[in-house]
Write a protein that holds these residues in place. Structure first.
Motif, mmCIF file in Angstrom:
data_model
loop_
_atom_site.group_PDB
_atom_site.id
_atom_site.type_symbol
_atom_site.label_atom_id
_atom_site.label_comp_id
_atom_site.label_asym_id
_atom_site.label_seq_id
_atom_site.Cartn_x
_atom_site.Cartn_y
_atom_site.Cartn_z
ATOM 1 N N ALA A 482 0.832 -1.201 0.000
ATOM 2 C CA ALA A 482 0.000 0.000 0.000
ATOM 3 C C ALA A 482 0.870 1.256 0.000
ATOM 4 C CB ALA A 482 -0.907 0.003 1.215
ATOM 5 N N ALA A 483 0.394 2.274 -0.707
ATOM 6 C CA ALA A 483 1.110 3.547 -0.772
ATOM 7 C C ALA A 483 0.267 4.651 -0.157
ATOM 8 C CB ALA A 483 1.433 3.892 -2.225
ATOM 9 N N ASN A 484 0.964 5.563 0.527
ATOM 10 C CA ASN A 484 0.358 6.809 1.016
ATOM 11 C C ASN A 484 -0.815 6.572 1.967
ATOM 12 O OD1 ASN A 484 2.190 8.076 -0.719
ATOM 13 N ND2 ASN A 484 0.695 8.151 -2.395
ATOM 14 N N VAL A 485 -0.632 5.665 2.881
ATOM 15 C CA VAL A 485 -1.628 5.447 3.930
ATOM 16 C C VAL A 485 -1.325 6.396 5.082
ATOM 17 C CG1 VAL A 485 -2.560 3.811 5.594
ATOM 18 C CG2 VAL A 485 -2.002 3.056 3.276
ATOM 19 N N GLU A 501 2.930 -7.301 18.105
ATOM 20 C CA GLU A 501 4.339 -6.916 18.040
ATOM 21 C C GLU A 501 4.538 -5.431 18.319
ATOM 22 O OE1 GLU A 501 6.540 -7.952 14.591
ATOM 23 O OE2 GLU A 501 5.801 -10.004 14.533
ATOM 24 N N ALA A 502 3.624 -4.595 17.833
ATOM 25 C CA ALA A 502 3.798 -3.159 17.976
ATOM 26 C C ALA A 502 2.447 -2.474 17.830
ATOM 27 C CB ALA A 502 4.770 -2.632 16.919
ATOM 28 N N GLY A 503 2.428 -1.181 18.193
ATOM 29 C CA GLY A 503 1.213 -0.426 18.002
ATOM 30 C C GLY A 503 0.879 -0.259 16.533
ATOM 31 N N VAL A 504 1.875 0.135 15.728
ATOM 32 C CA VAL A 504 1.698 0.280 14.282
ATOM 33 C C VAL A 504 2.804 -0.498 13.588
ATOM 34 C CG1 VAL A 504 1.603 1.883 12.331
ATOM 35 C CG2 VAL A 504 0.645 2.561 14.552
ATOM 36 N N GLY A 505 2.462 -1.295 12.605
ATOM 37 C CA GLY A 505 3.441 -2.044 11.823
ATOM 38 C C GLY A 505 3.331 -1.679 10.354
ATOM 39 N N SER A 510 5.414 -1.495 1.447
ATOM 40 C CA SER A 510 4.565 -0.317 1.624
ATOM 41 C C SER A 510 5.405 0.948 1.486
ATOM 42 C CB SER A 510 3.907 -0.342 2.997
ATOM 43 O OG SER A 510 3.078 -1.487 3.119
ATOM 44 N N GLN A 511 4.800 1.998 0.933
ATOM 45 C CA GLN A 511 5.541 3.223 0.678
ATOM 46 C C GLN A 511 4.757 4.439 1.134
ATOM 47 O OE1 GLN A 511 7.096 3.657 -3.301
ATOM 48 N NE2 GLN A 511 7.057 1.444 -3.653
ATOM 49 N N GLY A 512 5.496 5.401 1.663
ATOM 50 C CA GLY A 512 4.938 6.714 1.943
ATOM 51 C C GLY A 512 3.899 6.753 3.040
ATOM 52 N N ALA A 513 3.956 5.832 3.990
ATOM 53 C CA ALA A 513 3.015 5.887 5.120
ATOM 54 C C ALA A 513 3.299 7.128 5.960
ATOM 55 C CB ALA A 513 3.126 4.638 5.958
ATOM 56 N N THR A 534 8.610 6.105 4.986
ATOM 57 C CA THR A 534 7.628 6.308 6.051
ATOM 58 C C THR A 534 7.942 7.594 6.799
ATOM 59 O OG1 THR A 534 7.317 3.932 6.310
ATOM 60 C CG2 THR A 534 6.646 5.322 8.152
ATOM 61 N N VAL A 535 6.925 8.368 7.109
ATOM 62 C CA VAL A 535 7.065 9.557 7.937
ATOM 63 C C VAL A 535 6.306 9.316 9.232
ATOM 64 C CG1 VAL A 535 6.567 12.014 8.162
ATOM 65 C CG2 VAL A 535 7.266 11.080 5.943
ATOM 66 N N ALA A 536 7.025 9.393 10.359
ATOM 67 C CA ALA A 536 6.390 9.178 11.660
ATOM 68 C C ALA A 536 6.808 10.300 12.586
ATOM 69 C CB ALA A 536 6.794 7.825 12.229
#
Length: 541
Positions: A482-485, A501-505, A510-513, A534-536
């Motif tokens: 998936a892209a850009n979620v 495993e984690a809150g968000v995986g 996947s690209q551009g989350a 990914t931007v977090a």
């Protein structure tokens, strides 16, 4: 001049010229008398109604006289009693059958007990046959477990205006209680459909025995009532009815309260039925579906209670690829569904649906694939549903809500708990989905799993994801290339029994989350990122 004097003066004037005018006008015209409805009492024509004597001849005489009334509109009166019948009751235009307190039963492998068409009559097209027919009351016993040749109880075809109210239909042999074939303005109200003889096997004709069949004039195998001009059903109301099987040692349950079972065939696409309303009915222990909406448009399925359906509670589909649109499924209570799920919307490989609303339903104890499943439906709205306790028969993934190949879905305000699988799954082909303000409590796999691009996951509350074990599960999972979620404003807690495993995986591929402003406190790993670009930022945890 005072008020009294003025009134007297005016009256005096009327007493002259005014009174003469009134007298000249003569008496007021009388109200037209209501039309006299001719009533034909079967007892007056020789029926006994003791359950022993054969009343066929008496009914035949009464019906012949009733059908001969100029302009139609006669009433066949069947007083309380038990009437043995060896042939069908053929009703003419405008006729009414009043049968409250009466039992009518077959004495052999005859045709339907009630119909508006019989073989040998001239073919009719569209809605031009004998219509405006009503049947009130009566217990209509087909005795199908004794006379086993396939035969529906009521057959209405190619006409406008049918009402069946307060009727009970028993023991139909391998067929439908009521068959609506190419009809318009049908009303099935407060009826009881109790058991069907399904022949040998389990059952002999699987998933084809709707209590009320809603079908079109397609071919002689469907119903031998020409013309086979593809006329659909329109404006059908089914309300206040009960479907059950009170004699399981003798009968099987129907496979659905209403609908049709057609799939693609050499005839091409089936006709689309419009304005079908299935409201406030009760289904108990269906052999397959609660409601099977095949090839419907502009329809409503609302406020029904479905207790135990072997396959799906509500199934909306087109086996021939018709576009299904403008369908609302709302306010239903569905408990205990089997191999399929609670509410399922699908289509054939080539078909695509649009504008389907699934809202404010309660779905409990799903034992199959998913509680709500939507496939090949653009712009679906899944809102305000309560889903509790899903299980998969082999321990697999029985998702709470799953959307596949359905772009622009809106999934908001749902409450899901005790889910054996993913709480919400948005899979391949479901681009630009909005998943917002849902609550997911206790999912064995992921709380929310997104595998389509451009999805927005907003302001959801997820507690206890991964209760089936930590490997590969997350409160929110982004995968499927998936892209850009975007994932924003969600609250995820590990919860009691949670082991994700984690809150968000973010999965590889996947690209551009974009993951921002989420509350991920309490996790050993708040975000596990295997994706690209990914931007977090701005997350707690």
């Amino acid at each position: 001049m005072d008020r009294r004097a003025l009134m007297l003066a005016t009256g005096g004037l009327l007493g002259g010229a005014g009174a003469a005018q009134i007298l000249a006008a003569g008496p007021a015209a009388a109200e037209p008398a209501p039309p006299v409805v001719p009533i034909f009492d079967v007892r007056a024509h020789g029926a006994v109604g003791d359950g022993v004597a054969d009343d066929t001849a008496a009914f035949r005489i009464a019906l012949t006289a009733a059908r001969a009334v100029p302009g139609g509109g006669a009433t066949l009166l069947v007083p309380p009693g038990s009437y043995a019948l060896g042939e069908s009751l053929l009703l003419g235009p405008g006729m009414t059958v009043q049968a409250h307190g009466a039992r009518l039963f077959r004495t052999g492998n005859t045709s339907a007990l009630i119909k508006n068409y019989t073989s040998g009559m001239p073919a009719v097209a569209a809605y031009e046959g004998a219509g405006n027919i009503s049947v009130f009351g009566g217990t209509w016993d087909m005795r199908g477990s004794r006379f086993t040749s396939t035969c529906p109880a009521f057959v209405f075809t190619h006409a406008d205006g049918f009402t069946v109210r307060d009727a009970t239909v028993l023991d139909v042999p391998q067929a439908h209680a009521i068959e609506l074939n190419a009809v318009r303005r049908a009303r099935i109200v407060d009826c009881l459909f109790d058991g069907v003889y399904a022949g040998t096997g389990t059952p002999a004709v699987p998933h084809r025995l709707e209590a009320v069949q809603i079908t079109g004039a397609t071919n002689a195998a469907n119903l031998p009532a020409p013309d086979f001009d593809g006329t659909p059903c329109e404006d059908v109301l089914i309300t206040g009815c009960v479907m059950r099987n009170s004699r399981p040692a003798v009968n099987a349950p129907y496979d659905a309260l209403c609908g049709d079972h057609y799939v693609a065939s050499a005839d091409g696409p089936r006709p689309l039925h419009r304005n079908i309303r299935v409201l406030a009915n009760r289904v108990e222990n269906s052999g397959a579906y609660g409601v099977r909406a095949t090839d419907w448009q502009q329809s409503v399925i609302a406020d029904n209670t479905i207790d135990s359906a072997a396959v799906n509670g509500i199934y909306i589909s087109s086996g021939s690829g018709n576009v299904l649109q403008d369908i609302a499924v709302t306010g239903n209570t569905i408990r205990g569904t089997g191999s399929g799920g609670g509410i399922v919307v699908s289509n054939s490989g080539s078909g695509s649906n649009s504008s389907v609303i699934i809202s404010d339903n309660i779905i409990r104890a799903t034992n199959g694939e998913t509680a709500i499943y939507v496939s090949q439906t653009g712009g679906a709205s899944i809102t305000g549903n309560i889903i509790a306790t899903t299980r998969h028969p082999s321990g697999g993934n029985c998702q709470g809500i799953q959307v596949q190949r359905s772009p622009y879905a809106v999934i908001t305000g749902n409450h899901l708990s005790d889910i054996e699988g993913d709480g919400i799954g948005v899979d391949t082909g479901s681009t630009e989905a909005l998943i917002a303000q849902n609550t997911v409590l206790g999912a064995t796999h992921n709380g929310i799993s997104v595998a389509s691009s451009e999805a927005a996951v907003r302001d959801n509350r997820i507690t206890g994801a991964g209760t089936g074990g930590p490997a590969g599960s997350y409160a929110i999972r982004i995968g499927g290339n998936a892209a850009n979620v975007s994932v924003q404003g969600n609250v995820a807690r590990l919860g009691e029994g949670g082991g994700a495993e984690a809150g968000v995986g973010v999965m590889a591929g996947s690209q551009g989350a974009w993951i921002t402003g989420n509350d991920l406190r309490g996790w050993g790993t708040a975000i596990r990122d295997r994706g690209a670009a990914t931007v977090a930022n701005g997350n707690l945890g």
